[in-house]
Design a protein around this motif. Structure first.
Motif, PDB file in Angstrom:
ATOM      1  N   UNK A 104       0.832  -1.208   0.000  1.00 13.26           N
ATOM      2  CA  UNK A 104       0.000   0.000   0.000  1.00 13.26           C
ATOM      3  C   UNK A 104       0.872   1.265   0.000  1.00 13.26           C
ATOM      4  N   UNK A 105       1.971   1.239   0.736  1.00 14.14           N
ATOM      5  CA  UNK A 105       2.894   2.389   0.734  1.00 14.14           C
ATOM      6  C   UNK A 105       3.366   2.700  -0.679  1.00 14.14           C
ATOM      7  N   UNK A 106       3.719   1.661  -1.404  1.00 17.95           N
ATOM      8  CA  UNK A 106       4.188   1.847  -2.778  1.00 17.95           C
ATOM      9  C   UNK A 106       3.090   2.435  -3.655  1.00 17.95           C
ATOM     10  N   UNK A 107       1.875   1.940  -3.512  1.00 17.65           N
ATOM     11  CA  UNK A 107       0.765   2.431  -4.334  1.00 17.65           C
ATOM     12  C   UNK A 107       0.379   3.862  -3.975  1.00 17.65           C
ATOM     13  N   UNK A 108       0.559   4.234  -2.708  1.00 14.71           N
ATOM     14  CA  UNK A 108       0.238   5.604  -2.297  1.00 14.71           C
ATOM     15  C   UNK A 108       1.162   6.617  -2.960  1.00 14.71           C
ATOM     16  N   UNK A 109       2.370   6.203  -3.326  1.00  8.34           N
ATOM     17  CA  UNK A 109       3.278   7.121  -4.018  1.00  8.34           C
ATOM     18  C   UNK A 109       2.798   7.448  -5.425  1.00  8.34           C
ATOM     19  N   UNK A 110       1.814   6.688  -5.926  1.00 12.54           N
ATOM     20  CA  UNK A 110       1.283   6.917  -7.270  1.00 12.54           C
ATOM     21  C   UNK A 110       0.050   7.813  -7.259  1.00 12.54           C
ATOM     22  N   UNK A 111      -0.271   8.365  -6.075  1.00 11.45           N
ATOM     23  CA  UNK A 111      -1.402   9.291  -5.928  1.00 11.45           C
ATOM     24  C   UNK A 111      -2.741   8.652  -6.282  1.00 11.45           C
ATOM     25  N   UNK A 112      -2.885   7.380  -5.973  1.00 11.42           N
ATOM     26  CA  UNK A 112      -4.141   6.678  -6.228  1.00 11.42           C
ATOM     27  C   UNK A 112      -5.104   6.884  -5.051  1.00 11.42           C
ATOM     28  N   UNK A 113      -6.409   6.705  -5.259  1.00 14.70           N
ATOM     29  CA  UNK A 113      -7.378   6.847  -4.161  1.00 14.70           C
ATOM     30  C   UNK A 113      -7.105   5.828  -3.049  1.00 14.70           C
TER      31      UNK A 113
END
Length: 268
Positions: A224-233
């Motif tokens: 989730x940390x990695x995906x949050x860097x992509x500015x996803x909801x």
């Protein structure tokens, strides 16, 4: 003011820094996908790492290789500040074979080596915080790693696993990594490892210091940390990694990262 702050440089995607100034923040057992190198600036903590508990005071450098289980509990009634660098493993592939062999980074360092590494951590952090050039930041980081991997017989190093145990634990971990977002059962892990679920749980907890389900939660949070860097909801990420309740996701995230998903995303 109590705060947790993250720092990054866009052109150095392998590096993330964290500065914590919160006396009330403790961490449950967790691990990182990256190499983690930290410095305690103020206070003292009970540091648990892979079955060993030590008191670690201000001025000490402490480090963990990827997926090494650890936890910290600051002592009561003390100011607690630290900084941490997280370095993705692929960055280390530029090292030669001898240097790579030394990357079982020690847990705690001999005093002279500790002082040299403390200086380099501070230089790396200062370059990141002051928005120094990528050349300045990465050079400071390389100098830190060179100091850290230099061998010293007085360093306290991480304990290695027995080969047979390591074989089974590796199989279980590999399966959990491949299916971290699914509802994995003990029957599936039993079939994968080829040992009984009773032996499996005992062995996994002995060497990972967490039961399989808790390890899976850590995998979900790290992804989730990695995906949050992509500015996803955030709601989309929570569901994707297996949290169907966003509140549950947020609580689990704070326990491991020290900040809410919202705050972590805003820091990027």
């Amino acid at each position: 003011m109590s705060t947790v702050t993250f720092y990054r440089e866009d052109s150095l995607p392998f590096l993330e820094a964290k500065r914590c100034m919160r006396s009330d923040l403790a961490y449950q057992k967790h691990f990182h996908e990256e190499y983690s190198i930290g410095l305690i600036d103020e206070g003292e903590t009970s540091a648990w790492c892979d079955g060993t508990l030590l008191q670690v005071e201000a001025g000490r450098v402490i480090s963990f290789p990827p997926k090494m289980m650890h936890a910290c509990q600051p002592l009561d009634d003390m100011e607690w500040q630290y900084k941490m660098l997280f370095i993705k493993p692929e960055w280390f592939q530029g090292l030669n074979h001898t240097e790579l062999d030394q990357l079982d980074i020690p847990y705690l360092l001999e005093e002279g080596k500790n002082n040299a590494c403390r200086l380099q951590i501070n230089r790396t952090m200062e370059a990141l915080i002051s928005k120094g050039t990528p050349l300045e930041i990465e050079t400071a980081l390389i100098e830190l790693i060179q100091a850290l991997v230099s061998q010293n017989t007085d360093d306290l190093e991480h304990e290695s696993q027995r080969k047979q145990d390591q074989k089974y634990v590796k199989l279980i971990k590999e399966y959990l990594h491949a299916h971290f977002d699914e509802n994995v059962t003990l029957e599936q892990l039993e079939n994968e490892a080829g040992i009984s679920r009773f032996h499996l749980v005992r062995l996994f907890k002995k060497w990972s210091h967490l039961p399989p389900h808790a390890y899976q939660i850590l995998l979900r949070i790290n992804h989730a940390k990695l995906e949050l860097t992509k500015q996803r909801p955030i709601s989309e990420i929570a569901a994707e990694v297996g949290f169907y309740d966003q509140s549950h996701f947020s609580k689990a995230f704070v326990k491991i990262v020290g900040a809410t998903p919202q705050k972590y995303a805003l820091s990027i």
